[in-house]
Design a protein around this motif. Structure first.
Motif, short mmCIF file in Angstrom:
data_model
loop_
_atom_site.label_atom_id
_atom_site.label_comp_id
_atom_site.label_asym_id
_atom_site.label_seq_id
_atom_site.Cartn_x
_atom_site.Cartn_y
_atom_site.Cartn_z
N ASP A 165 0.84 -1.20 0.00
CA ASP A 165 0.00 0.00 0.00
C ASP A 165 0.87 1.25 0.00
OD1 ASP A 165 -2.24 1.55 0.01
OD2 ASP A 165 -2.80 1.15 2.08
N TYR A 166 0.42 2.25 -0.75
CA TYR A 166 1.05 3.56 -0.77
C TYR A 166 0.27 4.48 0.17
CZ TYR A 166 3.42 1.91 -4.98
OH TYR A 166 4.18 1.19 -5.87
N LYS A 167 1.00 5.27 0.95
CA LYS A 167 0.33 6.13 1.92
C LYS A 167 0.96 7.52 1.96
CE LYS A 167 -1.37 2.53 5.07
NZ LYS A 167 -1.39 2.03 6.47
N ILE A 168 0.11 8.50 2.26
CA ILE A 168 0.55 9.86 2.54
C ILE A 168 0.37 10.11 4.02
CG2 ILE A 168 0.24 12.30 2.00
CD1 ILE A 168 -1.13 11.45 -0.60
N VAL A 169 1.40 10.59 4.67
CA VAL A 169 1.34 10.93 6.09
C VAL A 169 1.40 12.45 6.21
CG1 VAL A 169 2.39 10.61 8.36
CG2 VAL A 169 2.53 8.78 6.66
N ARG A 170 0.45 13.02 6.93
CA ARG A 170 0.34 14.47 7.06
C ARG A 170 0.25 14.85 8.53
NH1 ARG A 170 -4.31 18.36 6.15
NH2 ARG A 170 -3.43 20.23 5.17
N ILE A 171 1.25 15.59 9.00
CA ILE A 171 1.28 16.05 10.39
C ILE A 171 0.89 17.53 10.41
CG2 ILE A 171 2.63 16.19 12.51
CD1 ILE A 171 4.59 14.20 11.30
N SER A 172 -0.18 17.85 11.13
CA SER A 172 -0.67 19.22 11.20
C SER A 172 -0.41 19.76 12.60
CB SER A 172 -2.17 19.29 10.90
OG SER A 172 -2.44 18.74 9.63
N PHE A 173 -0.07 21.05 12.67
CA PHE A 173 0.26 21.70 13.93
C PHE A 173 -0.72 22.86 14.17
CE2 PHE A 173 4.05 19.67 12.35
CZ PHE A 173 4.60 19.07 13.47
N PRO A 174 -1.90 22.55 14.74
CA PRO A 174 -2.90 23.60 14.95
C PRO A 174 -2.54 24.51 16.12
CG PRO A 174 -3.69 21.52 15.83
CD PRO A 174 -2.37 21.23 15.17
#
Length: 446
Positions: A165-174
């Motif tokens: 599986d291909y995945k995108i990891v997105r870390i957000s800093f609110p």
């Protein structure tokens, strides 16, 4: 599948063919199209083609991304060319990204795995497989400026062989209304499911990330972010299968102060590009390699690169041991050049390309995304529209039944009103006739 060859033989033949031929053979029959677009065939073809695309070839092929500069800003566009990794570094192909950036001059490249690229503009993510000319627009992430306000985000793109599986990891800093940093949020997009979801993974709240713009290294089913934790330079690895963060603290001798860190892969090992600053630009770069994955004491310095004018980026590693560099073009503000650097002789050879925003990776043919819809975001919207249409159709059906009942009721009511009116008129007529009759016979009782 064939009257003359067993299915197993046909399958083995198809897996050995180049991508261009396989895509054309989808038109042979429905059964061939079903086979070629199946996840099992795409995966088996990739496993067979990866060794043929690696450095075992006499001259591997690089794909080079760059952005063309010209006086007409509206004509600026990113380009992709193929170069054979021989002494002449000769051009052997070219691709055009089928879509254009709407607001920016070019998309930001998040990463590339097995020949498939992930790009982003604002919150619009796309996947592009140049070998089959396929672009997929992804749905909007869960965490957006509309839901949580504008915030810094750091993304990585990777492939996990364990789950295929291909995945995108997105870390957000609110941040809160008082500009106080809140706990980071992690969301993951999976190509197999075609959707985003917020992960239960916890990124250390007190940690910070260093590299925000370069592609992150993907190795052993994990993507690797460079940052700081408790004052120490640290690599944060995110396992794409288990969705857990792990920390690898770097020795202080590796990363002095005022050093930019970028993760990459060197000869199938995790590596660090440590850019040492001189005044306002990068002066030289040290390349460190982790000889045994996960063992902090196995870091070893391989090269220290320094050329006149400074280094902008280390972009790739050639089969002959040379390193592909991006440097500023002297006397040409806003332009960069590609050089091939020999660590032994410490000489740099100009490769004859000068533009900006270069990126280099090994080119691999594959069939990934062949069975995906071109626009998953629109597909989801279409699903909602279809559902809405079904609901509307059901509602219209109910409305029709209700209208029919109302019409029948109204018709019955009108008939009743007409009958009542006729009855009243008949009674009035009888009374009038009786009165006239009495007037004619005034002396008689009736």
């Amino acid at each position: 599948m064939s009257e003359y060859l067993p299915d197993e033989v046909v399958l083995d033949i198809l897996q050995r063919l180049p991508v261009k031929s396989i895509v054309r053979f989808r038109c042979v029959s429905k059964s061939w199209n079903s086979l070629i677009t199946s996840p099992a065939f795409i995966h088996s073809h990739l496993n067979r083609s990866i060794p043929n695309n690696s450095n075992t070839l006499p001259h591997p092929i690089f794909i080079v991304r760059y952005c063309v500069s010209n006086p007409h800003k509206e004509l600026e566009r990113e380009r992709y060319k193929l170069f054979r990794d021989n002494e002449a570094f000769e051009e052997c192909g070219e691709f055009d990204l089928p879509i254009k950036s709407r607001r920016l001059k070019n998309f930001r490249l998040i990463g590339s795995e097995n020949g498939m690229m992930c790009l982003v503009e604002d919150e619009q993510f796309i996947l592009w497989n140049p070998s089959i000319r396929k672009v997929v627009n992804l749905p909007e992430p869960c965490i957006t400026a509309k839901t949580c306000g504008r915030m810094p985000c750091n993304e990585a793109f990777g492939f996990d062989l364990r789950t295929n599986d291909y995945k995108i990891v997105r870390i957000s800093f609110p941040y809160s209304c008082n500009a106080i940093r809140m706990e980071p949020l992690v969301e993951v997009y999976s190509v197999s499911t075609g959707s985003w979801r917020i992960s239960s993974a916890t990124f250390p709240p007190s940690a910070t990330l260093i590299d925000w713009f370069n592609p992150k290294a993907c190795l052993n089913g994990s993507v690797h972010f460079a940052g700081h934790a408790q004052g120490n330079a640290t690599i944060f690895s995110f396992d794409l299968r288990d969705e857990l963060f792990r920390k690898m603290i770097l020795p202080e001798s590796m990363v002095p102060l005022d050093t930019d860190i970028v993760t990459c892969v060197f000869k199938e090992s995790l590596a660090l590009l440590c850019y040492h600053k001189q005044a306002t630009r990068r002066g030289c770069c040290s390349i460190w390699v982790m000889n045994e994955y996960g063992v902090v004491d196995s870091w070893e310095q391989q090269f220290t690169i320094g050329i006149a004018g400074g280094i902008e980026n280390v972009l790739g590693f050639r089969k002959n041991g040379h390193i592909i560099l991006e440097t500023r073009k002297i006397g040409w503000p806003g332009y960069w050049e590609l050089f091939s650097y020999d660590p032994e002789s410490q000489e740099a050879t100009n490769l004859g390309m000068h533009d900006h925003t270069f990126w280099v990776d090994t080119y691999k043919e594959n069939l990934v995304l062949l069975n995906q819809a071109n626009d998953q975001a629109n597909d989801q919207a279409n699903d909602l529209v279809s559902e809405s249409r079904v609901t509307k159709k059901r509602k219209n059906s109910c409305d029709l039944e209700e209208m029919k009942w109302k019409c029948e009721s109204e018709e019955a009511r009108q008939k009743q009103l007409l009958k009542d009116k006729l009855d009243r008129e008949l009674e009035d007529m009888k009374r009038k006739n009786m009165r006239r009759f009495k007037e004619r016979l005034p002396g008689r009782k009736i």
